[in-house]
Design a protein around this motif. Structure first.
Motif, short mmCIF file in Angstrom:
data_model
loop_
_atom_site.label_atom_id
_atom_site.label_comp_id
_atom_site.label_asym_id
_atom_site.label_seq_id
_atom_site.Cartn_x
_atom_site.Cartn_y
_atom_site.Cartn_z
N THR A 206 8.00 14.53 13.08
CA THR A 206 7.54 15.85 13.51
C THR A 206 6.50 15.67 14.61
OG1 THR A 206 6.70 17.98 12.76
CG2 THR A 206 5.73 16.03 11.76
N THR A 207 5.95 16.78 15.07
CA THR A 207 5.02 16.73 16.21
C THR A 207 3.60 16.38 15.79
OG1 THR A 207 4.81 19.13 15.96
CG2 THR A 207 6.35 18.31 17.64
N GLU A 208 3.19 16.75 14.57
CA GLU A 208 1.89 16.38 14.04
C GLU A 208 1.97 16.35 12.53
OE1 GLU A 208 -1.20 19.40 14.35
OE2 GLU A 208 0.30 20.83 15.08
N SER A 209 1.05 15.61 11.90
CA SER A 209 1.13 15.38 10.46
C SER A 209 1.05 16.68 9.68
CB SER A 209 -0.01 14.46 10.01
OG SER A 209 0.12 13.18 10.58
N PHE A 210 1.82 16.75 8.61
CA PHE A 210 1.69 17.86 7.67
C PHE A 210 0.43 17.65 6.82
CE2 PHE A 210 6.40 17.89 8.27
CZ PHE A 210 6.49 19.17 8.78
N PRO A 211 -0.17 18.71 6.31
CA PRO A 211 -1.41 18.56 5.54
C PRO A 211 -1.23 17.84 4.20
CG PRO A 211 -0.64 20.84 5.50
CD PRO A 211 0.20 20.13 6.51
N HIS A 212 0.01 17.77 3.71
CA HIS A 212 0.25 17.11 2.42
C HIS A 212 1.22 15.94 2.59
CE1 HIS A 212 -0.36 21.49 0.89
NE2 HIS A 212 -1.52 20.86 1.03
N ARG A 213 1.09 14.98 1.70
CA ARG A 213 2.10 13.94 1.60
C ARG A 213 2.70 14.02 0.20
NH1 ARG A 213 -0.18 9.34 -0.92
NH2 ARG A 213 -2.45 9.41 -1.10
N TYR A 214 3.81 13.32 0.02
CA TYR A 214 4.59 13.50 -1.19
C TYR A 214 4.96 12.15 -1.79
CZ TYR A 214 4.88 18.14 0.80
OH TYR A 214 4.54 19.35 1.32
N ARG A 215 5.08 12.14 -3.10
CA ARG A 215 5.51 10.92 -3.80
C ARG A 215 6.49 11.32 -4.89
NH1 ARG A 215 2.17 6.96 -7.79
NH2 ARG A 215 3.73 5.30 -7.91
N ILE A 216 7.63 10.66 -4.90
CA ILE A 216 8.68 10.93 -5.89
C ILE A 216 8.59 9.86 -6.98
CG2 ILE A 216 11.11 11.45 -6.25
CD1 ILE A 216 9.67 13.21 -4.15
N VAL A 217 8.46 10.28 -8.23
CA VAL A 217 8.32 9.33 -9.34
C VAL A 217 9.34 9.65 -10.42
CG1 VAL A 217 5.88 8.87 -8.90
CG2 VAL A 217 6.52 10.74 -10.43
N GLU A 218 9.85 8.60 -11.05
CA GLU A 218 10.79 8.74 -12.16
C GLU A 218 10.09 8.30 -13.44
OE1 GLU A 218 15.43 7.55 -13.13
OE2 GLU A 218 14.23 6.22 -11.88
N ARG A 219 10.25 9.09 -14.48
CA ARG A 219 9.58 8.79 -15.75
C ARG A 219 10.56 8.78 -16.91
NH1 ARG A 219 4.63 12.80 -14.57
NH2 ARG A 219 3.44 11.45 -13.18
N ASP A 220 10.21 8.00 -17.91
CA ASP A 220 10.97 7.94 -19.16
C ASP A 220 12.43 7.58 -18.90
OD1 ASP A 220 11.13 8.07 -21.92
OD2 ASP A 220 11.75 10.17 -21.93
N SER A 221 12.66 6.62 -18.02
CA SER A 221 14.01 6.21 -17.69
C SER A 221 14.55 5.26 -18.77
CB SER A 221 14.04 5.51 -16.33
OG SER A 221 15.34 5.04 -16.03
N HIS A 222 15.72 5.59 -19.31
CA HIS A 222 16.32 4.76 -20.34
C HIS A 222 17.78 5.13 -20.53
CE1 HIS A 222 15.05 8.40 -22.53
NE2 HIS A 222 16.05 8.15 -23.36
N PHE A 223 18.48 4.30 -21.30
CA PHE A 223 19.85 4.58 -21.71
C PHE A 223 19.87 4.86 -23.20
CE2 PHE A 223 20.17 2.10 -17.88
CZ PHE A 223 21.29 2.57 -17.22
N ARG A 224 20.77 5.74 -23.61
CA ARG A 224 20.92 5.98 -25.04
C ARG A 224 22.36 6.33 -25.37
NH1 ARG A 224 17.37 11.48 -24.95
NH2 ARG A 224 19.03 13.01 -24.63
#
Length: 277
Positions: A206-224
């Protein structure tokens, strides 16, 4: 009494007619949507990187012919060139198929791996989901608004060098199953895509930074194991962080995964199985 067959189930001619009907319905929907679709392209990079990402072009997938993955690389190169440099201005909508167009053999597309229901098979222009997946990952790490998304519903293969949370991809199928997002910010954004010898690469700028940044996290990952088979389970969240202070402003649930495992359960890592679920 046997259930009546759908038009698409009556044979090749019926399938062709069914597709054309769906194409017409999509065109009518687009025409009357009131959306302004992004069309401008400029490969000169905008100054500010919002998010960058790479994903390997070839993966060792259990039971999959590597020749189909080589075909996928050719398909990705063609489609990435159509998306590279697209500018999405404030108020405009990005449409994956609106920009890539109809992938045909005449345009150079070849057979790759496609998802058909709950299985994988060879198909023309197979592998373009990887490009749509990367687009969605870049958008998830931004304030842009996803307006059309079709999640893969099953876990079709074991992980191989996965670098993003499971389930954060999207299906695309010309032209009825699209991926779209809208630029609901006050500045233009640009998508850049290119291939190296080993990876598909992408950037959102983009032309200038957005005021926020983002982080994608995965939790409680498992097989059942459940009554009707094995499932991969997890929750994916998006964290919104103030760029200046580093303060966490919000955390929102992006995806609640409950995906049936379609590959041999013997390939599930034992340490990822939850016995008490």
């Amino acid at each position: 009494m046997r259930p009546r067959k759908l038009l698409c189930q009556t044979g090749p001619a019926g399938y062709w007619l069914s597709l054309r009907k769906e194409y017409l319905l999509r065109d009518v929907k687009t025409l009357f949507s009131g959306q302004r679709y992004a069309r401008q392209r400029d490969t000169e990079p905008l100054p500010c990187i919002v998010k960058g990402h790479t994903s390997p072009l070839l993966r060792r997938l259990h039971g999959v012919d590597m020749e189909l993955q080589k075909g996928k690389v050719k398909n990705l190169a063609l489609a990435a060139a159509r998306l590279n440099g697209v500018i999405v201005r404030p108020g405009e909508t990005f449409s994956f198929w609106g920009l890539v167009g109809h992938p045909t053999r005449k345009q150079g597309y070849t057979d790759g791996l496609v998802i058909a229901g709950t299985r994988m098979k060879p198909g023309l222009a197979g592998g373009l989901c990887q490009l749509a997946n990367m687009t969605h990952w870049l958008v998830l790490n931004s304030p842009l608004t996803v307006t059309e998304l079709h999640h893969h519903s099953d876990a079709l293969f074991p992980d191989d060098r996965r670098t993003v949370p499971f389930g954060t991809g999207t299906s695309v199928f010309y032209k009825n199953v699209d991926y779209q997002f809208k630029n609901t910010t006050d500045r233009p954004v640009q998508l850049l895509f290119w291939l190296t010898d080993t990876d598909l690469c992408g950037e959102l700028r983009t032309t200038e930074s957005f005021p926020h940044r983002y982080r994608i996290v995965e939790r409680d990952s498992h097989f059942r194991k459940e009554a009707d088979g094995w499932y991969r389970v997890s929750r994916v969240y998006r964290r919104v962080i103030d760029r200046q202070s580093g303060q966490l402003l919000a955390e929102e649930l992006v995806l609640d995964n409950h995906s049936r495992v379609m590959y041999d359960p013997a390939l599930i890592p034992p340490d990822q199985i939850r016995q008490d679920s």
